[in-house]
Design an enzyme around this catalytic site. Sequence first.
Site, PDB file in Angstrom:
ATOM      1  N   ARG A 144      22.909  55.853  49.500  1.00 30.71           N
ATOM      2  CA  ARG A 144      23.854  56.881  49.963  1.00 30.71           C
ATOM      3  C   ARG A 144      24.602  56.260  51.134  1.00 30.71           C
ATOM      4  O   ARG A 144      24.004  55.962  52.167  1.00 30.71           O
ATOM      5  CB  ARG A 144      23.111  58.147  50.382  1.00 30.71           C
ATOM      6  CG  ARG A 144      23.994  59.149  51.067  1.00 30.71           C
ATOM      7  CD  ARG A 144      23.375  60.504  51.175  1.00 30.71           C
ATOM      8  NE  ARG A 144      23.492  61.212  49.913  1.00 30.71           N
ATOM      9  CZ  ARG A 144      23.357  62.531  49.775  1.00 30.71           C
ATOM     10  NH1 ARG A 144      23.092  63.288  50.818  1.00 30.71           N
ATOM     11  NH2 ARG A 144      23.474  63.109  48.591  1.00 30.71           N
ATOM     12  N   HIS A 194      30.214  61.247  43.787  1.00 30.41           N
ATOM     13  CA  HIS A 194      28.825  61.732  43.789  1.00 30.41           C
ATOM     14  C   HIS A 194      28.395  61.908  42.319  1.00 30.41           C
ATOM     15  O   HIS A 194      28.164  63.027  41.861  1.00 30.41           O
ATOM     16  CB  HIS A 194      28.745  63.049  44.575  1.00 30.41           C
ATOM     17  CG  HIS A 194      27.357  63.423  44.982  1.00 30.41           C
ATOM     18  ND1 HIS A 194      26.264  62.608  44.771  1.00 30.41           N
ATOM     19  CD2 HIS A 194      26.873  64.535  45.606  1.00 30.41           C
ATOM     20  CE1 HIS A 194      25.184  63.200  45.237  1.00 30.41           C
ATOM     21  NE2 HIS A 194      25.519  64.364  45.740  1.00 30.41           N
ATOM     22  N   GLN A 236      25.176  63.871  41.095  1.00 32.13           N
ATOM     23  CA  GLN A 236      25.301  65.323  41.214  1.00 32.13           C
ATOM     24  C   GLN A 236      26.021  65.900  39.994  1.00 32.13           C
ATOM     25  O   GLN A 236      25.618  66.923  39.440  1.00 32.13           O
ATOM     26  CB  GLN A 236      26.090  65.669  42.483  1.00 32.13           C
ATOM     27  CG  GLN A 236      26.349  67.153  42.652  1.00 32.13           C
ATOM     28  CD  GLN A 236      25.085  67.939  42.937  1.00 32.13           C
ATOM     29  OE1 GLN A 236      24.346  67.598  43.845  1.00 32.13           O
ATOM     30  NE2 GLN A 236      24.829  68.995  42.178  1.00 32.13           N
ATOM     31  N   ASP A 294      32.466  73.035  47.014  1.00 31.23           N
ATOM     32  CA  ASP A 294      31.690  72.134  47.862  1.00 31.23           C
ATOM     33  C   ASP A 294      32.073  72.437  49.310  1.00 31.23           C
ATOM     34  O   ASP A 294      33.086  73.103  49.561  1.00 31.23           O
ATOM     35  CB  ASP A 294      32.027  70.674  47.485  1.00 31.23           C
ATOM     36  CG  ASP A 294      31.259  69.650  48.305  1.00 31.23           C
ATOM     37  OD1 ASP A 294      30.191  69.988  48.848  1.00 31.23           O
ATOM     38  OD2 ASP A 294      31.724  68.499  48.399  1.00 31.23           O
ATOM     39  N   CYS A 344      27.074  72.168  44.833  1.00 26.36           N
ATOM     40  CA  CYS A 344      26.121  71.064  44.918  1.00 26.36           C
ATOM     41  C   CYS A 344      25.128  71.231  46.056  1.00 26.36           C
ATOM     42  O   CYS A 344      24.063  70.627  46.043  1.00 26.36           O
ATOM     43  CB  CYS A 344      26.864  69.733  45.036  1.00 26.36           C
ATOM     44  SG  CYS A 344      27.854  69.598  46.540  1.00 26.36           S
ATOM     45  N   ARG A 401      18.828  68.254  39.406  1.00 32.71           N
ATOM     46  CA  ARG A 401      18.944  66.933  40.022  1.00 32.71           C
ATOM     47  C   ARG A 401      17.709  66.091  39.676  1.00 32.71           C
ATOM     48  O   ARG A 401      17.813  64.910  39.357  1.00 32.71           O
ATOM     49  CB  ARG A 401      19.074  67.053  41.554  1.00 32.71           C
ATOM     50  CG  ARG A 401      20.379  67.646  42.048  1.00 32.71           C
ATOM     51  CD  ARG A 401      21.554  66.729  41.772  1.00 32.71           C
ATOM     52  NE  ARG A 401      21.381  65.401  42.363  1.00 32.71           N
ATOM     53  CZ  ARG A 401      21.648  65.074  43.625  1.00 32.71           C
ATOM     54  NH1 ARG A 401      22.124  65.974  44.445  1.00 32.71           N
ATOM     55  NH2 ARG A 401      21.479  63.837  44.054  1.00 32.71           N
TER      56      ARG A 401
HETATM   57  N1   CP Z   1      23.854  67.845  46.706  1.00 34.30           N
HETATM   58  C1   CP Z   1      23.270  66.852  47.388  1.00 34.30           C
HETATM   59  O1   CP Z   1      23.503  65.658  47.162  1.00 34.30           O
HETATM   60  O2   CP Z   1      22.364  67.274  48.302  1.00 34.30           O
HETATM   61  P1   CP Z   1      21.754  66.397  49.469  1.00 34.30           P
HETATM   62  O3   CP Z   1      22.873  66.016  50.381  1.00 34.30           O
HETATM   63  O4   CP Z   1      20.757  67.314  50.124  1.00 34.30           O
HETATM   64  O5   CP Z   1      21.084  65.190  48.874  1.00 34.30           O
HETATM   65  N1  NVA Z   2      31.052  66.442  49.910  1.00 34.92           N
HETATM   66  C1  NVA Z   2      29.736  66.546  50.505  1.00 34.92           C
HETATM   67  C2  NVA Z   2      28.682  66.563  49.442  1.00 34.92           C
HETATM   68  C3  NVA Z   2      27.289  66.772  49.969  1.00 34.92           C
HETATM   69  C4  NVA Z   2      26.264  66.726  48.883  1.00 34.92           C
HETATM   70  C5  NVA Z   2      29.532  65.374  51.453  1.00 34.92           C
HETATM   71  O1  NVA Z   2      29.958  64.257  51.135  1.00 34.92           O
HETATM   72  O2  NVA Z   2      28.960  65.569  52.521  1.00 34.92           O
END
Ligand code: CP
Ligand code: NVA
Length: 307
Positions: free
Chosen positions: A102, A129, A132, A221, A261, A289
């Site tokens: 990440r 993402h 997701q 989101d 999400c 997930r």
């Molecule tokens: N939706 C999602 O990726 O959640 P987290 O940021 O908690 O991993």
């Molecule tokens: N768009 C958000 C998604 C979190 C799962 C971010 O990048 O923080």
Amino acid sequence: MKDFLTLNDFSKEQILEILEIAKNIKNEVKKGIFTPYLKNQTLAMVFEKNSTRTRISFEVGMYQLGGHALFLDSKTTQLGRGEPIKDTARVISSMCNMAMLRVYKHADLKEFAKFAKIPVINGLSDLFHPVQLMADYLTMIELNAGKNIAYIGDSNNMCNSWLNLASIMGLNLSVAIPKNYKINDEVLKIAMNNAKISGAKIIVTNDPKIAIKDVDVVATDTWFSMGDEVSKDQKVRDFKGFLIDEDLMSLAKKDAILLHCLPAYRGYEISDKVFEKHSKEIFLEAENRLHVQKGIMVWLNKACKNS
Ligand code: CP
Ligand code: NVA
């Protein structure tokens, strides 16, 4: 060797194949059957940003598949002291079977994948993402949702991934983003090209009311993504009229489902009432997930063996 960095690298058939594996493993687990598809394998998880669902789903998923997942963050590894990504990728490749990252910059993920000798999974970047969206699509399938979707929110990683998914799978997607916001040119161009092949209808508007009209699925989101540099106050001003409340939701089909999400910020992108009304779908999406993460890892492991 195959990585899972963006859905754009996958065909419609491959996406369905991964979901089929996820569905089968989900059914097995629901019956109490835990097949060790990845026995003795190790997944390195590198987090530059916070996570609840991504960490839990990959860590639990790997355990249930008979393997092990390591939680690494950029602060406590030498990455935080400047060790190059390309060196970290080579070290992880020599000890682990897969990596999930990440990251702030998608370019860093690509750099890692370039030097890694193992499959690399995008657990969220500034651009995409994809893990997701696999869960979102599985949720749509399980709930027998129709193929008309509205994404209402920021022109961010989730927006881009919805464009990827819809254009590959032949779904109709209306995206509503604020007036002075822009979708990444390359992402939109690829989506429009994919749509010509798949038959997807893609519309981009600045009016949430137009996007949501008669859709089967409403997706949103947060307005405040991790790493986003625009101030919260500015965002709140920009997103006037984008709150998904009962009035806006009433324009979608009566039985429309709502996907988020998570994490959700009630009172900003979604009202508490709408969130709670659709919490069954939202938390099924979150649970999925776990199942899709397993599908992706099992699929990648197989693809890796066959290459
Ligand atoms: N939706 C999602 O990726 O959640 P987290 O940021 O908690 O991993
Ligand atoms: N768009 C958000 C998604 C979190 C799962 C971010 O990048 O923080």
